[in-house]
Enzyme design. Structure first.
Site, mmCIF file in Angstrom:
data_model
loop_
_atom_site.group_PDB
_atom_site.id
_atom_site.type_symbol
_atom_site.label_atom_id
_atom_site.label_comp_id
_atom_site.label_asym_id
_atom_site.label_seq_id
_atom_site.Cartn_x
_atom_site.Cartn_y
_atom_site.Cartn_z
ATOM 1 N N HIS A 227 -11.208 86.616 38.465
ATOM 2 C CA HIS A 227 -10.397 87.040 37.310
ATOM 3 C C HIS A 227 -10.239 88.559 37.300
ATOM 4 C CE1 HIS A 227 -11.188 83.190 34.707
ATOM 5 N NE2 HIS A 227 -10.365 82.984 35.713
ATOM 6 N N HIS B 34 -3.868 82.733 41.635
ATOM 7 C CA HIS B 34 -5.184 82.481 41.038
ATOM 8 C C HIS B 34 -6.174 81.965 42.095
ATOM 9 C CE1 HIS B 34 -8.229 81.181 38.197
ATOM 10 N NE2 HIS B 34 -8.165 79.968 38.684
ATOM 11 N N GLU C 36 -18.809 74.092 27.145
ATOM 12 C CA GLU C 36 -19.440 75.133 27.967
ATOM 13 C C GLU C 36 -20.612 75.815 27.273
ATOM 14 O OE1 GLU C 36 -16.647 77.192 30.564
ATOM 15 O OE2 GLU C 36 -17.915 78.957 30.450
ATOM 16 N N GLU D 135 -10.420 75.991 44.737
ATOM 17 C CA GLU D 135 -11.170 75.300 43.671
ATOM 18 C C GLU D 135 -11.914 74.089 44.247
ATOM 19 O OE1 GLU D 135 -11.461 76.758 40.824
ATOM 20 O OE2 GLU D 135 -9.556 77.628 40.137
ATOM 21 N N ARG E 297 -21.340 73.581 32.173
ATOM 22 C CA ARG E 297 -19.916 73.770 32.526
ATOM 23 C C ARG E 297 -19.639 75.172 33.059
ATOM 24 N NH1 ARG E 297 -14.355 71.717 29.509
ATOM 25 N NH2 ARG E 297 -12.976 72.685 31.052
ATOM 26 N N LYS F 217 -9.423 72.839 28.799
ATOM 27 C CA LYS F 217 -9.307 74.280 28.548
ATOM 28 C C LYS F 217 -7.823 74.628 28.565
ATOM 29 C CE LYS F 217 -13.632 76.245 30.211
ATOM 30 N NZ LYS F 217 -14.249 77.121 31.227
ATOM 31 N N LYS G 169 -15.662 67.199 38.286
ATOM 32 C CA LYS G 169 -15.284 67.903 37.049
ATOM 33 C C LYS G 169 -15.468 66.982 35.837
ATOM 34 C CE LYS G 169 -12.465 71.160 34.758
ATOM 35 N NZ LYS G 169 -11.430 72.177 34.796
ATOM 36 N N HIS H 178 -15.259 82.922 39.560
ATOM 37 C CA HIS H 178 -14.181 83.262 38.628
ATOM 38 C C HIS H 178 -14.358 84.621 37.963
ATOM 39 C CE1 HIS H 178 -12.903 79.247 39.432
ATOM 40 N NE2 HIS H 178 -11.932 79.284 38.554
ATOM 41 N N ASN I 83 -17.249 77.991 36.754
ATOM 42 C CA ASN I 83 -16.659 79.326 36.883
ATOM 43 C C ASN I 83 -17.191 80.075 38.107
ATOM 44 O OD1 ASN I 83 -15.087 79.146 34.497
ATOM 45 N ND2 ASN I 83 -16.960 79.412 33.315
ATOM 46 N N ARG J 190 -1.903 71.954 13.802
ATOM 47 C CA ARG J 190 -3.363 71.906 14.023
ATOM 48 C C ARG J 190 -3.778 70.897 15.093
ATOM 49 N NH1 ARG J 190 -3.417 72.327 8.336
ATOM 50 N NH2 ARG J 190 -3.651 74.510 7.770
HETATM 51 P P1 NAD Z 1 1.152 77.614 38.949
HETATM 52 O O1 NAD Z 1 1.193 76.757 37.777
HETATM 53 O O2 NAD Z 1 1.760 78.968 38.848
HETATM 54 O O3 NAD Z 1 1.847 76.830 40.156
HETATM 55 C C1 NAD Z 1 1.941 77.460 41.409
HETATM 56 C C2 NAD Z 1 3.398 77.533 41.910
HETATM 57 O O4 NAD Z 1 3.797 76.274 42.426
HETATM 58 C C3 NAD Z 1 4.403 77.885 40.841
HETATM 59 O O5 NAD Z 1 5.406 78.705 41.393
HETATM 60 C C4 NAD Z 1 4.958 76.518 40.468
HETATM 61 O O6 NAD Z 1 6.229 76.607 39.868
HETATM 62 C C5 NAD Z 1 5.005 75.860 41.804
HETATM 63 N N1 NAD Z 1 4.954 74.401 41.815
HETATM 64 C C6 NAD Z 1 4.242 73.591 41.001
HETATM 65 N N2 NAD Z 1 4.317 72.330 41.437
HETATM 66 C C7 NAD Z 1 5.104 72.336 42.524
HETATM 67 C C8 NAD Z 1 5.547 71.323 43.411
HETATM 68 N N3 NAD Z 1 5.113 70.060 43.302
HETATM 69 N N4 NAD Z 1 6.384 71.660 44.410
HETATM 70 C C9 NAD Z 1 6.786 72.964 44.560
HETATM 71 N N5 NAD Z 1 6.364 73.968 43.776
HETATM 72 C C10 NAD Z 1 5.540 73.644 42.770
HETATM 73 O O7 NAD Z 1 -0.339 77.837 39.474
HETATM 74 P P2 NAD Z 1 -1.569 76.829 39.688
HETATM 75 O O8 NAD Z 1 -2.252 77.320 40.886
HETATM 76 O O9 NAD Z 1 -1.163 75.415 39.594
HETATM 77 O O10 NAD Z 1 -2.485 77.129 38.405
HETATM 78 C C11 NAD Z 1 -3.065 78.381 38.199
HETATM 79 C C12 NAD Z 1 -3.366 78.541 36.728
HETATM 80 O O11 NAD Z 1 -4.270 77.535 36.314
HETATM 81 C C13 NAD Z 1 -3.986 79.868 36.378
HETATM 82 O O12 NAD Z 1 -3.355 80.405 35.240
HETATM 83 C C14 NAD Z 1 -5.417 79.504 36.052
HETATM 84 O O13 NAD Z 1 -6.003 80.381 35.134
HETATM 85 C C15 NAD Z 1 -5.265 78.135 35.499
HETATM 86 N N6 NAD Z 1 -6.474 77.315 35.566
HETATM 87 C C16 NAD Z 1 -6.849 76.672 34.453
HETATM 88 C C17 NAD Z 1 -7.949 75.858 34.472
HETATM 89 C C18 NAD Z 1 -8.320 75.065 33.250
HETATM 90 O O14 NAD Z 1 -9.398 74.470 33.236
HETATM 91 N N7 NAD Z 1 -7.480 75.007 32.253
HETATM 92 C C19 NAD Z 1 -8.698 75.699 35.653
HETATM 93 C C20 NAD Z 1 -8.284 76.372 36.793
HETATM 94 C C21 NAD Z 1 -7.162 77.188 36.736
HETATM 95 N N1 GLY Z 2 -12.144 75.884 35.446
HETATM 96 C C1 GLY Z 2 -13.325 76.009 34.650
HETATM 97 C C2 GLY Z 2 -13.495 74.917 33.653
HETATM 98 O O1 GLY Z 2 -12.657 74.078 33.485
HETATM 99 O O2 GLY Z 2 -14.482 74.894 32.987
#
Ligand code: NAD
Ligand code: GLY
Length: 358
Positions: free
Chosen positions: A249, A262, A234, A182, A238, A140, A224, A245, A242, A118
């Site tokens: 998405h 993404h 949200e 972003e 917040r 998130k 942020k 997005h 998006n 939990r």
């Molecule tokens: P990702 O985690 O897939 O990383 C991108 C690529 O870079 C991957 O192939 C990874 O292995 C590689 N990588 C990571 N660090 C590296 C480094 N230092 N050197 C070389 N390669 C490296 O993608 P991302 O763009 O980091 O994240 C996208 C995800 O984040 C999506 O799923 C999206 O929905 C999510 N997201 C979440 C939030 C949130 O608030 N939680 C906000 C925005 C996006």
């Molecule tokens: N990326 C949208 C949020 O964190 O609210």
């Protein structure tokens, strides 16, 4: 090194931004107290940075789980793998999960931490620009469902975000560009001056200039942290985060998370949000042109081929911002002035999708 704060009462936490601190044991001891630690990473990031992080977490008990790389692996099955490792190692409620990687690893590790017994402690060590400016902050967590992006998840704040900007040196340039989507988003939402700064410095950023990247990481995290501090769950403001997005998405879902990163989908989403704002009479076409121009100069798509507007619209209808069956959109009244609305004409939405998709 710089420390920002996300102010959430008893769930407040620091965002530490610095260069080359991954091997700094005292820093990790200071911000991460648990004795049992599970580091979650992936097959790309672990060979680069796991050894260094692990050295700064020892002599505590450190177990690592290495997941497959990529958005298509952001699944419940992989969260189950993390949970299996926690159970197999008999980790208790006082353990912590540490995410080492980009947003995909961070979202899954955070969701596992939210649900194990939990809820256990969780720290983010983001290694992509996108994760350092956005996904590691705000709590998130979650995974994709074949029916839609991020449909399963939980709010679970980390105890610390530790962004070592030196890790960006190994990031492929396509990923750097994706992270900048972003960053552009923050300027569009609430900081016209920052947007203008990005217009002036985009080439420096794309060249990987450490000082320029440090500036955008700090400013993005400040924005942020402020918004999350005012509206953690949200209920209102917040949702502005998006921007782009709902459109983005839909592009990701329609292409099954395999074709576009993404951040690339969000780049196209920002352009569609700007177009829809013009179509709805809120934004001038000159302002929209500035958005299109910056997105294009960043090397992000402004048009996405092979996605039919109708299919995209189908995906938009199960977006988390849908209320009473109506898609709510984040639109722009100007650069730096985003707002959420369900008041728009359907034909304007159809025209927007037809212009940038297909
Ligand atoms: P990702 O985690 O897939 O990383 C991108 C690529 O870079 C991957 O192939 C990874 O292995 C590689 N990588 C990571 N660090 C590296 C480094 N230092 N050197 C070389 N390669 C490296 O993608 P991302 O763009 O980091 O994240 C996208 C995800 O984040 C999506 O799923 C999206 O929905 C999510 N997201 C979440 C939030 C949130 O608030 N939680 C906000 C925005 C996006
Ligand atoms: N990326 C949208 C949020 O964190 O609210």
């Amino acid at each position: 090194m710089e420390t920002l704060h996300v102010a959430l009462g008893s769930r407040s936490y620091p965002i530490i931004i610095g260069q080359g601190f991954l091997g700094d044991r005292s820093l990790f001891e200071q911000h991460l107290r648990a004795r049992d630690l599970l580091v979650v990473s992936n097959t790309v990031v672990a060979p680069l940075y796991l050894e260094s992080l692990q050295a700064s977490l020892e002599p505590r008990r450190v177990v690592a789980t290495i997941l497959p790389d990529g958005e298509s692996h952001k699944t419940l099955a992989n969260v189950a793998r993390i949970l299996d490792v926690l159970v197999a190692n008999r980790f208790g409620r006082d353990c912590a999960v540490v995410a080492l990687g980009g947003g995909v690893v961070g979202d899954m590790a955070g969701f596992a931490a939210a649900t194990y017994q939990r809820g256990v402690a969780f720290a983010q060590v983001p290694t992509t620009l996108l994760a350092q400016v956005d996904s590691s902050v705000g709590g998130k967590t979650g995974v994709n469902h074949p029916g839609g992006k991020n449909l399963i998840g939980a709010f679970h704040q980390p105890v610390a975000v530790m962004a070592d900007t030196r890790t960006l040196a190994t990031l492929p340039s396509r990923e750097l560009r994706a992270g900048l989507a972003e960053v552009i988003k923050y300027g569009l939402i609430c900081d016209a001056g920052f947007f203008a700064w990005l217009e002036a410095h985009i080439d420096t950023l794309l060249a990987g200039d450490a000082a320029a990247l440090g500036h955008v990481i700090r400013r993005s995290c400040e924005i942020k942290a402020e918004i999350v501090g005012r509206d953690e769950r949200e209920h209102g403001e917040r949702a502005l985060l998006n921007l782009g997005h709902t459109f983005g998405h839909a592009v990701e879902s329609a292409t099954r998370y395999t074709e576009w990163l993404h951040g690339e989908a969000i780049g196209a989403g920002l352009v569609m949000a700007a177009r829809m704002s013009v179509e709805s009479g809120h934004l001038t076409s000159e302002e929209m042109d500035r958005v299109v121009d910056l997105v294009a100069r960043t090397g992000l798509p402004t048009h996405v081929a092979n996605v039919s507007p109708d299919i995209a619209l189908g995906h938009m209808r199960i977006d988390k911002k849908v209320q009473a069956g109506r898609i709510r959109l984040v639109l722009l009244r100007g650069i730096g002035r985003a707002f959420v609305t369900a008041e728009y004409a359907e034909p304007a939405l159809h025209r927007t999708l037809a212009k940038h998709l297909g």
